[in-house]
Design an enzyme around this catalytic site. Sequence first.
Site, PDB file in Angstrom:
ATOM      1  N   LYS A 137      57.322  -6.132  61.497  1.00 14.64           N
ATOM      2  CA  LYS A 137      58.347  -5.598  60.594  1.00 14.64           C
ATOM      3  C   LYS A 137      59.354  -4.747  61.382  1.00 14.64           C
ATOM      4  O   LYS A 137      60.561  -4.799  61.129  1.00 14.64           O
ATOM      5  CB  LYS A 137      57.697  -4.764  59.486  1.00 14.64           C
ATOM      6  CG  LYS A 137      56.930  -5.618  58.475  1.00 14.64           C
ATOM      7  CD  LYS A 137      56.406  -4.780  57.316  1.00 14.64           C
ATOM      8  CE  LYS A 137      55.719  -5.643  56.278  1.00 14.64           C
ATOM      9  NZ  LYS A 137      55.250  -4.895  55.118  1.00 14.64           N
ATOM     10  N   LYS A 159      57.497  -4.216  34.427  1.00  8.87           N
ATOM     11  CA  LYS A 159      58.908  -4.570  34.712  1.00  8.87           C
ATOM     12  C   LYS A 159      59.751  -4.385  33.447  1.00  8.87           C
ATOM     13  O   LYS A 159      60.892  -3.930  33.518  1.00  8.87           O
ATOM     14  CB  LYS A 159      58.996  -6.027  35.198  1.00  8.87           C
ATOM     15  CG  LYS A 159      58.454  -6.248  36.616  1.00  8.87           C
ATOM     16  CD  LYS A 159      58.743  -7.675  37.069  1.00  8.87           C
ATOM     17  CE  LYS A 159      58.270  -7.930  38.483  1.00  8.87           C
ATOM     18  NZ  LYS A 159      58.588  -9.287  38.956  1.00  8.87           N
ATOM     19  N   TYR A 195      59.056 -10.024  51.002  1.00  7.48           N
ATOM     20  CA  TYR A 195      59.294 -11.468  50.876  1.00  7.48           C
ATOM     21  C   TYR A 195      60.703 -11.770  50.358  1.00  7.48           C
ATOM     22  O   TYR A 195      61.467 -12.523  50.971  1.00  7.48           O
ATOM     23  CB  TYR A 195      58.229 -12.047  49.925  1.00  7.48           C
ATOM     24  CG  TYR A 195      58.299 -13.531  49.756  1.00  7.48           C
ATOM     25  CD1 TYR A 195      58.003 -14.380  50.831  1.00  7.48           C
ATOM     26  CD2 TYR A 195      58.658 -14.111  48.547  1.00  7.48           C
ATOM     27  CE1 TYR A 195      58.067 -15.757  50.690  1.00  7.48           C
ATOM     28  CE2 TYR A 195      58.719 -15.483  48.393  1.00  7.48           C
ATOM     29  CZ  TYR A 195      58.421 -16.295  49.468  1.00  7.48           C
ATOM     30  OH  TYR A 195      58.487 -17.656  49.318  1.00  7.48           O
ATOM     31  N   ILE A 196      61.078 -11.188  49.238  1.00  7.72           N
ATOM     32  CA  ILE A 196      62.403 -11.451  48.659  1.00  7.72           C
ATOM     33  C   ILE A 196      63.473 -10.611  49.374  1.00  7.72           C
ATOM     34  O   ILE A 196      64.595 -11.060  49.588  1.00  7.72           O
ATOM     35  CB  ILE A 196      62.424 -11.133  47.139  1.00  7.72           C
ATOM     36  CG1 ILE A 196      61.374 -11.966  46.389  1.00  7.72           C
ATOM     37  CG2 ILE A 196      63.810 -11.352  46.541  1.00  7.72           C
ATOM     38  CD1 ILE A 196      61.683 -13.421  46.209  1.00  7.72           C
ATOM     39  N   GLY A 197      63.097  -9.400  49.778  1.00  9.04           N
ATOM     40  CA  GLY A 197      64.055  -8.496  50.431  1.00  9.04           C
ATOM     41  C   GLY A 197      64.681  -9.107  51.675  1.00  9.04           C
ATOM     42  O   GLY A 197      65.871  -8.915  51.949  1.00  9.04           O
ATOM     43  N   THR A 234      61.831  -5.397  54.119  1.00 12.64           N
ATOM     44  CA  THR A 234      60.758  -6.019  54.917  1.00 12.64           C
ATOM     45  C   THR A 234      59.859  -6.915  54.073  1.00 12.64           C
ATOM     46  O   THR A 234      58.932  -7.519  54.597  1.00 12.64           O
ATOM     47  CB  THR A 234      59.888  -4.921  55.576  1.00 12.64           C
ATOM     48  OG1 THR A 234      59.495  -4.016  54.535  1.00 12.64           O
ATOM     49  CG2 THR A 234      60.635  -4.177  56.651  1.00 12.64           C
TER      50      THR A 234
HETATM   51  N1  LIG Z   1      59.056 -15.778  41.089  1.00 19.01           N
HETATM   52  C1  LIG Z   1      58.403 -15.839  42.217  1.00 19.01           C
HETATM   53  O1  LIG Z   1      57.951 -16.927  42.599  1.00 19.01           O
HETATM   54  C2  LIG Z   1      58.223 -14.585  43.028  1.00 19.01           C
HETATM   55  C3  LIG Z   1      57.596 -14.660  44.275  1.00 19.01           C
HETATM   56  C4  LIG Z   1      57.455 -13.480  45.011  1.00 19.01           C
HETATM   57  C5  LIG Z   1      57.920 -12.270  44.504  1.00 19.01           C
HETATM   58  N2  LIG Z   1      58.515 -12.244  43.283  1.00 19.01           N
HETATM   59  C6  LIG Z   1      59.003 -10.950  42.743  1.00 19.01           C
HETATM   60  O2  LIG Z   1      59.945 -10.407  43.656  1.00 19.01           O
HETATM   61  C7  LIG Z   1      59.849  -8.982  43.671  1.00 19.01           C
HETATM   62  C8  LIG Z   1      59.651  -8.500  45.110  1.00 19.01           C
HETATM   63  O3  LIG Z   1      58.374  -8.950  45.536  1.00 19.01           O
HETATM   64  P1  LIG Z   1      58.038  -9.268  47.070  1.00 19.01           P
HETATM   65  O4  LIG Z   1      56.910 -10.256  47.062  1.00 19.01           O
HETATM   66  O5  LIG Z   1      59.282  -9.554  47.816  1.00 19.01           O
HETATM   67  O6  LIG Z   1      57.457  -7.846  47.532  1.00 19.01           O
HETATM   68  P2  LIG Z   1      56.740  -7.495  48.910  1.00 19.01           P
HETATM   69  O7  LIG Z   1      56.795  -8.636  49.854  1.00 19.01           O
HETATM   70  O8  LIG Z   1      55.416  -6.895  48.585  1.00 19.01           O
HETATM   71  O9  LIG Z   1      57.693  -6.361  49.493  1.00 19.01           O
HETATM   72  C9  LIG Z   1      57.722  -5.076  48.943  1.00 19.01           C
HETATM   73  C10 LIG Z   1      58.767  -4.255  49.686  1.00 19.01           C
HETATM   74  O10 LIG Z   1      58.761  -2.946  49.133  1.00 19.01           O
HETATM   75  C11 LIG Z   1      58.668  -2.004  50.200  1.00 19.01           C
HETATM   76  N3  LIG Z   1      57.950  -0.799  49.785  1.00 19.01           N
HETATM   77  C12 LIG Z   1      56.685  -0.721  49.333  1.00 19.01           C
HETATM   78  N4  LIG Z   1      56.354   0.557  49.073  1.00 19.01           N
HETATM   79  C13 LIG Z   1      57.443   1.300  49.387  1.00 19.01           C
HETATM   80  C14 LIG Z   1      57.731   2.686  49.364  1.00 19.01           C
HETATM   81  N5  LIG Z   1      56.801   3.591  48.971  1.00 19.01           N
HETATM   82  N6  LIG Z   1      58.941   3.099  49.756  1.00 19.01           N
HETATM   83  C15 LIG Z   1      59.876   2.209  50.168  1.00 19.01           C
HETATM   84  N7  LIG Z   1      59.678   0.871  50.238  1.00 19.01           N
HETATM   85  C16 LIG Z   1      58.466   0.426  49.847  1.00 19.01           C
HETATM   86  C17 LIG Z   1      57.869  -2.720  51.269  1.00 19.01           C
HETATM   87  O11 LIG Z   1      58.091  -2.064  52.487  1.00 19.01           O
HETATM   88  P3  LIG Z   1      56.952  -1.899  53.623  1.00 19.01           P
HETATM   89  O12 LIG Z   1      57.182  -3.016  54.577  1.00 19.01           O
HETATM   90  O13 LIG Z   1      57.266  -0.557  54.172  1.00 19.01           O
HETATM   91  O14 LIG Z   1      55.613  -1.968  52.952  1.00 19.01           O
HETATM   92  C18 LIG Z   1      58.479  -4.111  51.175  1.00 19.01           C
HETATM   93  O15 LIG Z   1      59.665  -4.183  51.907  1.00 19.01           O
HETATM   94  C19 LIG Z   1      58.691  -8.613  42.747  1.00 19.01           C
HETATM   95  O16 LIG Z   1      59.202  -8.222  41.494  1.00 19.01           O
HETATM   96  C20 LIG Z   1      57.910  -9.902  42.615  1.00 19.01           C
HETATM   97  O17 LIG Z   1      57.225 -10.011  41.389  1.00 19.01           O
HETATM   98  C21 LIG Z   1      58.691 -13.363  42.548  1.00 19.01           C
END
Ligand SMILES: NC(=O)c1ccc[n+]([C@@H]2O[C@H](COP(=O)([O-])OP(=O)(O)OC[C@H]3O[C@@H](n4cnc5c(N)ncnc54)[C@H](OP(=O)(O)O)[C@@H]3O)[C@@H](O)[C@H]2O)c1
Length: 314
Positions: free
Chosen positions: A48, A139, A17-19, A15
């Site tokens: 979601k 990380k 951003y990257i997922g 759910t």
């Molecule tokens: N290079 C770039 O420009 C860039 C940009 C963005 C992200 N990233 C990296 O990509 C990676 C992912 O980041 P993101 O932004 O995609 O993250 P995000 O949008 O915050 O999503 C986090 C995910 O983890 C789940 N989650 C959180 N707590 C949990 C728990 N206790 N049990 C199970 N699932 C849980 C959330 O589910 P819920 O919906 O249930 O909360 C959500 O699906 C990170 O390492 C970030 O640093 C890089």
Amino acid sequence: MEEIRKSRILIIGVTGYIGRHLVEASLSLGHPTFALVREATMANHPEKAHFVHGLKDSGVTILFGDLYDYESLVKAIKQVDVVFSLMGHHSVKQLEDQIYIVSAIKEAGNIKRFFPSEYGFDVDKVQILEPAKSMLGVKARVRKEIRMAGIPFTFVSSNFCSTYFLSRLCQVESTGFPDEEVRILGHGNTKVIFNSEKDIATYAIRAIDDPRTLNKVLYVRPAANHCSLNELVSLFEKKTNKTLKRIYIPEEEVLKKIQSSPEPLPFFYAIAHAGFIKGETCNFDIDPLVGVEATELYPDLKYSTLDEVLNQFM
Ligand SMILES: NC(=O)c1ccc[n+]([C@@H]2O[C@H](COP(=O)([O-])OP(=O)(O)OC[C@H]3O[C@@H](n4cnc5c(N)ncnc54)[C@H](OP(=O)(O)O)[C@@H]3O)[C@@H](O)[C@H]2O)c1
């Protein structure tokens, strides 16, 4: 002839951003795809929940569980071959607690590749200021735990996400395109690597069964997507037929912004400082003992260029 079974992929964080991009890529490459989803999220976040129902309709197996429910992790992991964790960077604790996934993978004993939450700088190399330093340090510690546990891994270093950065022309303090003035950190000539989120996800899924990416960093460095802020602004001006006033922010001022801006800006300024001023996405050559480059491994994959991504916003 017996058909080779496609690897089964579990995504923890669909759910996010990257997922969301990873689950799309997994489905489009034909992998049996599993998602570990929190029940509380389904109950409390209608958008979601709607997204997850859509995934189920597309064939994703939805498993309820939580990073903090160890049994749910082990049970889910035992059903698949490959695990992706997409814990977000908004919480250092959440990133740190991926260690529970590491333990569960070790206990389950069946996982042939783990992709922890990365998707940015190479965290073993990057020189970055606080508060981003602590987050990337976590990380790096997770990488260490994975290596110590002897779990087969791939770490995806995909630099800057192009949709996120380009939709605001890399302006830290705005959410859309600039109208008249554009703020450029430093002299604006430092090259930065951008990648579309869709491509990042596709490269990661392509890597899961590839022996060349086993226990390696998968760097995503498409030749057409190395670009400086000055070049990016010129490209934007050409497309919009506008001329923006370029305001250059010297490094000393960026350092002050990292120290004194209101939350959450210091984190984003620290990331921008490392990328746009220090060149940390591409100021080193890939050590073949440590990493491989995605466009070299998968030349058949037509990645989105910066030009194409910018066009999407025009
Ligand atoms: N290079 C770039 O420009 C860039 C940009 C963005 C992200 N990233 C990296 O990509 C990676 C992912 O980041 P993101 O932004 O995609 O993250 P995000 O949008 O915050 O999503 C986090 C995910 O983890 C789940 N989650 C959180 N707590 C949990 C728990 N206790 N049990 C199970 N699932 C849980 C959330 O589910 P819920 O919906 O249930 O909360 C959500 O699906 C990170 O390492 C970030 O640093 C890089």
